[in-house]
Design an enzyme around this catalytic site. Structure first.
Site, PDB file in Angstrom:
ATOM      1  CB  ILE A 184      -0.947   0.023   1.216  1.00 31.42           C
ATOM      2  CG1 ILE A 184      -1.846  -1.213   1.221  1.00 31.42           C
ATOM      3  CG2 ILE A 184      -1.810   1.283   1.180  1.00 31.42           C
ATOM      4  CD1 ILE A 184      -2.811  -1.274   2.393  1.00 31.42           C
ATOM      5  CG  HIS A 185       2.382   2.373  -3.726  1.00 32.90           C
ATOM      6  ND1 HIS A 185       2.032   3.255  -4.724  1.00 32.90           N
ATOM      7  CD2 HIS A 185       2.076   1.130  -4.201  1.00 32.90           C
ATOM      8  CE1 HIS A 185       1.549   2.585  -5.757  1.00 32.90           C
ATOM      9  NE2 HIS A 185       1.555   1.288  -5.464  1.00 32.90           N
ATOM     10  CB  ALA A 186       1.726   7.762  -2.275  1.00 31.25           C
ATOM     11  N   PRO A 232      -2.363   4.027  -4.303  1.00 31.36           N
ATOM     12  CG  PRO A 232      -1.623   1.871  -3.776  1.00 31.36           C
ATOM     13  CD  PRO A 232      -1.207   3.140  -4.447  1.00 31.36           C
ATOM     14  CB  ALA A 233      -2.578   5.199   0.519  1.00 30.53           C
TER      15      ALA A 233
END
Length: 85
Positions: free
Chosen positions: A14-16, A18-19
């Site tokens: 979960i990186h920027a 998709p967050a």
């Protein structure tokens, strides 16, 4: 309360990006929505909270919704996770 477990398949976890998409997805729901990884719980309506989980590829998170629209929220979030994470 409704919940489901999901094992992350995105190589970056979960990186920027998709967050950010997840936060936008959760905003319309009245229910409290959270992500749980091991002993950490994050508010799914807060990007900083989600990023604080440091959830990586291959790790399992539990998505929980509690409130008036929890059934709809969980169904739509499960689809979101399968398509984006």
């Amino acid at each position: 309360m409704k919940e489901f477990n999901y094992t992350l398949t995105d190589p970056a976890g979960i990186h920027a990006r998709p967050a950010s998409l997840l936060v936008k997805k959760t905003q319309p729901y009245a229910s409290e929505i959270s992500l749980v990884k091991e002993d950490k719980t994050a508010n799914a309506k807060s990007m900083l909270s989600i990023m604080g989980l440091s959830a990586k590829n291959g790790e399992t998170v539990t998505v929980r919704a509690e409130g008036a629209d929890e059934e709809t929220a969980i169904a739509e979030l499960e689809t979101f996770f399968k398509e984006n994470l």
